[in-house]
Structures are given as structure tokens and as C-alpha cells.
Design a protein around this motif. Structure first.
Motif, PDB file in Angstrom:
ATOM      1  N   PRO A 143       0.802  -1.157  -0.083  1.00  0.00           N
ATOM      2  CA  PRO A 143       0.000   0.072  -0.232  1.00  0.00           C
ATOM      3  C   PRO A 143       1.076   1.056  -0.222  1.00  0.00           C
ATOM      4  CG  PRO A 143      -0.313  -1.250   2.078  1.00  0.00           C
ATOM      5  CD  PRO A 143       0.675  -2.060   1.157  1.00  0.00           C
ATOM      6  N   SER A 144       2.109   1.149   0.641  1.00  0.00           N
ATOM      7  CA  SER A 144       2.742   2.466   0.748  1.00  0.00           C
ATOM      8  C   SER A 144       3.199   2.932  -0.635  1.00  0.00           C
ATOM      9  CB  SER A 144       4.105   2.369   1.760  1.00  0.00           C
ATOM     10  OG  SER A 144       5.027   1.371   1.170  1.00  0.00           O
ATOM     11  N   GLN A 145       3.408   2.092  -1.717  1.00  0.00           N
ATOM     12  CA  GLN A 145       3.722   2.397  -3.024  1.00  0.00           C
ATOM     13  C   GLN A 145       2.589   2.480  -3.879  1.00  0.00           C
ATOM     14  OE1 GLN A 145       6.102  -1.050  -4.326  1.00  0.00           O
ATOM     15  NE2 GLN A 145       7.570  -0.640  -2.866  1.00  0.00           N
ATOM     16  N   ASN A 146       1.320   1.830  -3.619  1.00  0.00           N
ATOM     17  CA  ASN A 146       0.292   1.920  -4.651  1.00  0.00           C
ATOM     18  C   ASN A 146      -0.911   2.323  -4.160  1.00  0.00           C
ATOM     19  OD1 ASN A 146       1.673  -1.176  -4.859  1.00  0.00           O
ATOM     20  ND2 ASN A 146       2.029   0.247  -6.626  1.00  0.00           N
ATOM     21  N   CYS A 147      -1.002   2.895  -2.924  1.00  0.00           N
ATOM     22  CA  CYS A 147      -2.115   3.465  -2.480  1.00  0.00           C
ATOM     23  C   CYS A 147      -1.993   4.929  -1.840  1.00  0.00           C
ATOM     24  CB  CYS A 147      -2.677   2.413  -1.598  1.00  0.00           C
ATOM     25  SG  CYS A 147      -3.254   0.852  -2.199  1.00  0.00           S
ATOM     26  N   GLN A 148      -1.375   5.594  -2.531  1.00  0.00           N
ATOM     27  CA  GLN A 148      -1.130   7.136  -1.930  1.00  0.00           C
ATOM     28  C   GLN A 148      -2.243   7.974  -2.079  1.00  0.00           C
ATOM     29  OE1 GLN A 148       2.585   8.341  -3.837  1.00  0.00           O
ATOM     30  NE2 GLN A 148       3.549   6.159  -3.452  1.00  0.00           N
ATOM     31  N   GLY A 149      -3.373   7.595  -2.381  1.00  0.00           N
ATOM     32  CA  GLY A 149      -4.621   8.454  -2.410  1.00  0.00           C
ATOM     33  C   GLY A 149      -5.099   9.028  -1.096  1.00  0.00           C
ATOM     34  N   VAL A 150      -6.188   9.488  -1.065  1.00  0.00           N
ATOM     35  CA  VAL A 150      -6.839   9.972   0.276  1.00  0.00           C
ATOM     36  C   VAL A 150      -7.084   8.829   1.258  1.00  0.00           C
ATOM     37  CG1 VAL A 150      -9.043  11.432   1.242  1.00  0.00           C
ATOM     38  CG2 VAL A 150      -7.905  11.998  -0.945  1.00  0.00           C
ATOM     39  N   ASN A 151      -6.560   9.072   2.559  1.00  0.00           N
ATOM     40  CA  ASN A 151      -6.783   7.990   3.432  1.00  0.00           C
ATOM     41  C   ASN A 151      -6.175   6.465   2.986  1.00  0.00           C
ATOM     42  OD1 ASN A 151      -8.030   9.939   4.967  1.00  0.00           O
ATOM     43  ND2 ASN A 151     -10.152   9.295   4.598  1.00  0.00           N
ATOM     44  N   GLY A 152      -5.159   6.438   2.208  1.00  0.00           N
ATOM     45  CA  GLY A 152      -4.597   5.350   1.872  1.00  0.00           C
ATOM     46  C   GLY A 152      -5.552   4.353   0.917  1.00  0.00           C
ATOM     47  N   GLY A 153      -6.372   5.376   0.038  1.00  0.00           N
ATOM     48  CA  GLY A 153      -7.133   4.596  -1.084  1.00  0.00           C
ATOM     49  C   GLY A 153      -6.222   4.939  -2.288  1.00  0.00           C
ATOM     50  N   VAL A 154      -7.215   4.522  -3.330  1.00  0.00           N
ATOM     51  CA  VAL A 154      -6.583   4.877  -4.829  1.00  0.00           C
ATOM     52  C   VAL A 154      -7.443   5.859  -5.437  1.00  0.00           C
ATOM     53  CG1 VAL A 154      -6.222   3.600  -7.065  1.00  0.00           C
ATOM     54  CG2 VAL A 154      -5.505   2.279  -4.915  1.00  0.00           C
ATOM     55  N   MET A 155      -6.967   6.834  -6.115  1.00  0.00           N
ATOM     56  CA  MET A 155      -7.626   7.939  -6.591  1.00  0.00           C
ATOM     57  C   MET A 155      -8.198   7.427  -7.925  1.00  0.00           C
ATOM     58  SD  MET A 155      -7.247  10.286  -4.548  1.00  0.00           S
ATOM     59  CE  MET A 155      -8.282  11.394  -5.363  1.00  0.00           C
ATOM     60  N   ALA A 156      -9.478   7.912  -8.222  1.00  0.00           N
ATOM     61  CA  ALA A 156     -10.144   7.833  -9.464  1.00  0.00           C
ATOM     62  C   ALA A 156     -11.078   8.900  -9.692  1.00  0.00           C
ATOM     63  CB  ALA A 156     -10.876   6.301  -9.556  1.00  0.00           C
ATOM     64  N   ALA A 157     -11.703   8.834 -10.891  1.00  0.00           N
ATOM     65  CA  ALA A 157     -12.499   9.809 -11.260  1.00  0.00           C
ATOM     66  C   ALA A 157     -13.770   8.952 -12.223  1.00  0.00           C
ATOM     67  CB  ALA A 157     -11.893  10.900 -12.153  1.00  0.00           C
ATOM     68  N   SER A 158     -14.801   9.671 -12.289  1.00  0.00           N
ATOM     69  CA  SER A 158     -16.062   8.941 -12.959  1.00  0.00           C
ATOM     70  C   SER A 158     -16.958   9.713 -13.468  1.00  0.00           C
ATOM     71  CB  SER A 158     -16.682   7.999 -12.013  1.00  0.00           C
ATOM     72  OG  SER A 158     -17.255   8.869 -10.866  1.00  0.00           O
ATOM     73  N   MET A 159     -17.721   9.153 -14.547  1.00  0.00           N
ATOM     74  CA  MET A 159     -19.053   9.863 -14.781  1.00  0.00           C
ATOM     75  C   MET A 159     -20.174   8.833 -14.334  1.00  0.00           C
ATOM     76  SD  MET A 159     -18.606  11.502 -18.590  1.00  0.00           S
ATOM     77  CE  MET A 159     -17.913  12.920 -18.993  1.00  0.00           C
ATOM     78  N   ASN A 160     -21.257   9.387 -13.956  1.00  0.00           N
ATOM     79  CA  ASN A 160     -22.462   8.465 -13.379  1.00  0.00           C
ATOM     80  C   ASN A 160     -21.681   7.274 -12.356  1.00  0.00           C
ATOM     81  OD1 ASN A 160     -24.526   9.952 -14.102  1.00  0.00           O
ATOM     82  ND2 ASN A 160     -25.138   8.973 -15.848  1.00  0.00           N
ATOM     83  N   ASN A 161     -20.805   7.789 -11.826  1.00  0.00           N
ATOM     84  CA  ASN A 161     -19.843   6.811 -10.803  1.00  0.00           C
ATOM     85  C   ASN A 161     -19.113   5.584 -11.319  1.00  0.00           C
ATOM     86  OD1 ASN A 161     -19.081   7.099  -8.031  1.00  0.00           O
ATOM     87  ND2 ASN A 161     -20.143   5.233  -7.590  1.00  0.00           N
TER      88      ASN A 161
END
Length: 553
Positions: free
Chosen positions: A358-376
């Protein structure tokens, strides 16, 4: 195709260009490095044409990277194969390969631009596409003394393809650009750049037309000229009613033509480009890029009069003021009856960490993985061309189940889920929305507050659309104010931070058309969708077969 010729524009000439994707060594910001360019030019060569011309561009890839070129704002009538987004309308042109783009500029004129549409290469691979009116047809304003093109960009001192891979692997955000640039020049505020400055020499009393192009990668920006008013006369290649303002905001993908009169006392004036960042807690480059608007007769080393007028980085009102002033010059053919109502939420997500490191691959908010979407839904680009898969009925590469509205309605702006990453995830898949030929479409784009609200520049390939309304907060059909008389006709709309925009268009161009946020990081994270417009009747409403030299994946 014999019947088709009768209706096709007559009298256009053919313009032929050769584009070689080549590495170029540049000295910038105290460093020398190789960047990807077209014809070793940065910015790239200008493509000139006239309304209704046919444009043929032979692309040869002489770099180790994949490449494609997108002709941003070109409607690509019956030429979807030449639109350019990789894995949407074509496989990338691989190292050592060639591909020829062909399209006709049907009833189009004004300032557009072209850019790479593979990975993040468009950071350095871009240039102007300038379409003049037909011979003998004047501008609808007094002819300027001179025209100049000003391309706003961002410069990185790293390999952009590698950078995208690193950002994706990290699960976090993107590093900030090393500099903002005006026509490739950072200007005197940056290290080692005192002479790396763009300059326009102007004659006192004369009026100039500046063709402003937003070619930034992950930022939007303000632009102004010290002590001078800008009069907007065109937006996204369509004439507007003249509108005077002190500053403008351009997101990636947006173009504006402005008139500027050299009516101040003789001197050297700053043309300034600075950040517009509407997201909360986001880092960004805050050093202003400066170019010179220099009067003839000013002493060569005179101190530039600073552009004190650049708004604060988060001045949403300055953005709204410009948007409020944009009205089409002519009364448009705005669809009044609607066959298809669509509602797409747009925004960010944080997915749960699934990595063993996770320290290498999950540097998003609160230890998550960033994404973006349309209609989720975070869009996943396939590993072959979506258009090819659709055209040849190759199964298994996409589905036709993109939802026409959110699966659940809530207070999108103020009540969005924000316990990242527990309730902020998105689905993902290559989900498309199918539209019948000739449909009159209304689409509401709604910003959401998950992670942060933000101004998202949304671009639709293959079409321009009427921006019939926009506002802050959640879209409410009861209270929304629409302009069906003279709305601006655009190809990229900055959906207001914490707000909505309503667009209308007639789906009269068959093909697979990408619709996405033009902030590259959001596109990488999945803030996109592919719209499939079906064929209509007869050859003028049917996508022709693919060119013989289509690249293979």
C-alpha cells in the motif's frame, strides 16, 4: 458514395501536411532534455486552412513512443476514423509506423488546435489549427492590424509517458508542472529563463487579434495583459457577440479569439498566465508565466508593467463573469424539442486499496486509490480500438449499458459521500451510451463533492454543443435558467465548481465519440465515456469503412 458528392461542400481546396513525431533537445529551466514534438517544433507547426477545405496529414512516428493526433474541435463529419483518441477511434501509431489523417472542415472556421491523444504526450505535442473564412468573406468585426497565436501550456522536466505510469501505479495525485509556458516560453519569473520569453511587438493605436489556445495538461489558467482590455469575439471556433473583459480563463481544450488595442502609453506590458485551481487542498504551480506586449518605441530593456489583474487562484467569480458574457453572434439552431435526456455526474472517487504494498500503490486520500468517474463509472479504455470493435462487431471489448442518469440521486454538491475510501468508490468498465442517429440530445453535467468539487473542462469529440444553461449547486429543472436564443456553441465546457451545465446537440454524425474531462489526470483516472451514434439512412448518414492504413494494436 456517388450520391454523397452532391451535398458535400464545393470549392474547398486540399491542404497537405507532413507530421513527423520526433524527439527534440530543449534547454529550459537550467536543464537540457529531449521532448516529444512534431517536426522538432515546440509548439508544433500551425495547420492553416479555409472553411470547407479538406485536410490531409501524414503522420510518421520516429520516436520510441506510441502516438496519435486529435484534431480538437474538428467535427469530423463521416470521418470518425481520423478523430485520433488512442484506443477509442484508432490503435496508436507505433514507432516506425505511419498513418494518414483525412477530414473536411465542413462549415467550420476560427481557432482550433491539435494535440497528441496518447498517454500524457500532449504536454509537448500540440499546435494551432487556424481556419480562415472563405475567400472574400470578412470577419464580423473590424479587420485587425495583425493576428498572433498564443498557446498556454505546461512544461515538465520528465518523460510524460513514464510520469503517467508512475502516477497510475502510485494511486495518488500528479506532481505539479515545472513551469507554465506561453508559446513554449516560461518567461522571466522562472530560473534560467530571463531570455526564454515570448514577445509581440505592437504599433501604438493598432488593434491586434490574439488567438488564445488552452493546451495545458492538468491545470486551468487565467490570462491577462497589463492595463489592456480583451474583447472576446470568438470561443471554440464560433463567433460571439463582442464582450470586453480584463481577464479570461482557459481550461485545456478551450480557445478564445480576443481583440486588443495598443491604446496605452508606450512601454512594455506583461501578458500573464497564472493558475485557476478550484479544487480544495490541491497543490499547483503558482509561478506566473510572463510574455511581453511591447510597444514600438519602448526602450529594449524597459521594465515590464506587471499584470496586477490576474485573479486569485480560486476566483470562481472571475470565471463565471467571462462565461456570463459569452453569447453566440448569430441566433443558433438550438434544439427546442428533446428526444434524449441525459444526466451525468462528474467527479472524483477514492477506491479501496487492493495492493500488497500500500505505501507504494495506495497514495490516495486515506490510503485509497484515486479515481474519477461519470455517473460513478470509471471508464476503462480497451486494448483495441473501440470504433473498430463496434464497426466490425467484435464482441467482448465494451458494453452498451452506461447509465443515462445516476443510479441514485442525492445532494451531489453538499451531501456527497466523503468517508474515503469506504463509501467513495466507483465501478469501472468500458461502458458506452448508444444514441440513435438524429436524436436531439440534452445532457446535464453535474459536479459532485466527493473528495472535492472542482471546475471540470468537459470535451465532446465530433460535435460542438449549445451551452444552454449553467449554475451553482444541484441542477433543478424547476429553477434552472436556460438561454435558447443565443447560447455559445462550444466543444469544451468548464462545468462550474460545485455546479452544473446543460448542453444540447443533434446527434447527426455517426461514430464512436469520446467525451471526457480535459484535465489529463482525471482522464487517466476514468472521467470519461464513449458515446456511440448509430448510422442513419443512406451514405450521407453512414460512417464509411476504415482507411486501409489504420494502425493495428
Amino acid at each position: 458514395m456517388v450520391q454523397a458528392i452532391a451535398q458535400w461542400p464545393k470549392g474547398g481546396s486540399t491542404r497537405f501536411y507532413e507530421f513527423k513525431v520526433q524527439m527534440l533537445q530543449v534547454k529550459k529551466l537550467c536543464n537540457t532534455r529531449s521532448i516529444v514534438t512534431i517536426n522538432q517544433m515546440y509548439p508544433g507547426p500551425v495547420v492553416y486552412a479555409q472553411e470547407d477545405d479538406r485536410v490531409i496529414v501524414k503522420l510518421t512516428n520516429e520516436t520510441p513512443y506510441n502516438a496519435t493526433i486529435h484534431w480538437h474541435g474538428v467535427r469530423q463529419i463521416l470521418s470518425c476514423w481520423s478523430d485520433g483518441p488512442s484506443y477509442i477511434t484508432q490503435c496508436p501509431v507505433q514507432s516506425g509506423q505511419t498513418f494518414t489523417y483525412e477530414f473536411t472542415l465542413v462549415k467550420q472556421k476560427g481557432t482550433l488546435f491539435w494535440h497528441a491523444h496518447f498517454s500524457w504526450l500532449r504536454a509537448s505535442v500540440y499546435g494551432a489549427l487556424i481556419i480562415y473564412p472563405k475567400k472574400g468573406v470578412p470577419y464580423p468585426f473590424k479587420y485587425p492590424y495583425e493576428e498572433h497565436t498564443i498557446i498556454l501550456g505546461e512544461y515538465w522536466q520528465q518523460d510524460l509517458v513514464q510520469l503517467e505510469r508512475n502516477v497510475m501505479a502510485s494511486g495518488g495525485g500528479a506532481p505539479i508542472a515545472d513551469a507554465y509556458t506561453i508559446n513554449g516560453h516560461p518567461g522571466p519569473n522562472y530560473n534560467c529563463s530571463a531570455n526564454d520569453v515570448y514577445m509581440i511587438n505592437v504599433v501604438p493605436g493598432k488593434t491586434y487579434m490574439l488567438r488564445l489556445i488552452g493546451a495545458l495538461l492538468n491545470m486551468e489558467s487565467f490570462f491577462s495583459i497589463a492595463n489592456h482590455k480583451l474583447t472576446i469575439v470568438e470561443a471554440d471556433g464560433e463567433y460571439t457577440k463582442p464582450f470586453a473583459t480584463d481577464r479570461v480563463m482557459l481550461g485545456p481544450g478551450q480557445t478564445l479569439n480576443v481583440l486588443v488595442t495598443a491604446d496605452q502609453k508606450i512601454g512594455r506590458y506583461s501578458m500573464a498566465m497564472g493558475p485557476y485551481m478550484s479544487a480544495q487542498n490541491a497543490s499547483f504551480q503558482n509561478i506566473t508565466s510572463i510574455a511581453y506586449f511591447q510597444y514600438l518605441g519602448a526602450t529594449p530593456n524597459s521594465v515590464a508593467i506587471p499584470a496586477s489583474l490576474l485573479p486569485r487562484f480560486n476566483d470562481n467569480l472571475a470565471v463565471k463573469t467571462v462565461m456570463d458574457g459569452l453569447k453566440s453572434l448569430e441566433i443558433g439552431q438550438v434544439p427546442k424539442e428533446i428526444d434524449m435526456n441525459l444526466f451525468f455526474t462528474i467527479g472524483l472517487n477514492v477506491n479501496k486499496c487492493g495492493s500488497k504494498t500500500p505505501s507504494q500503490n495506495c497514495q490516495g486520500v486515506n490510503g485509497g486509490v484515486m479515481a474519477a468517474s461519470m455517473n460513478n463509472n470509471s471508464f476503462v479504455r480497451p486494448n483495441i480500438s473501440l470504433l473498430q470493435a463496434y464497426y466490425n462487431h467484435i464482441n467482448g471489448h465494451f458494453t452498451e449499458d452506461f447509465p443515462g442518469s445516476p443510479l441514485k440521486f442525492y445532494d451531489f454538491v453538499n451531501g456527497a459521500p466523503n468517508s474515503a475510501p469506504n463509501n467513495t468508490g466507483s465501478t469501472n468498465g468500458t461502458r458506452t451510451k448508444v444514441i440513435e442517429y438524429g436524436s436531439r440530445v440534452q445532457l446535464i453535467l453535474q459536479d459532485t463533492g466527493t473528495v472535492t468539487t472542482e471546475n471540470h473542462p468537459i470535451h465532446l469529440h465530433g460535435y460542438s454543443f449549445y451551452v444552454v444553461g449553467y449554475g451553482s449547486g444541484n441542477y433543478n429543472p424547476q429553477t434552472a435558467n436556460f438561454n435558447l436564443m443565443d447560447p455559445p456553441y462550444m466543444n469544451t465546457i468548464g462545468v462550474p465548481v460545485g455546479g452544473w451545465a446543460a448542453i444540447r446537440f443533434v446527434a447527426d454524425n455517426p461514430g464512436v465519440w469520446f467525451m471526457h474531462c480535459h484535465l489529463e489526470i482525471h482522464l487517466t483516472w476514468g472521467l470519461s465515456v464513449a458515446l456511440i451514434v448509430k448510422n442513419g439512412q443512406g451514405p450521407l448518414e453512414t460512417l464509411p469503412h476504415p482507411p486501409a492504413d489504420m494502425p493495428r494494436c
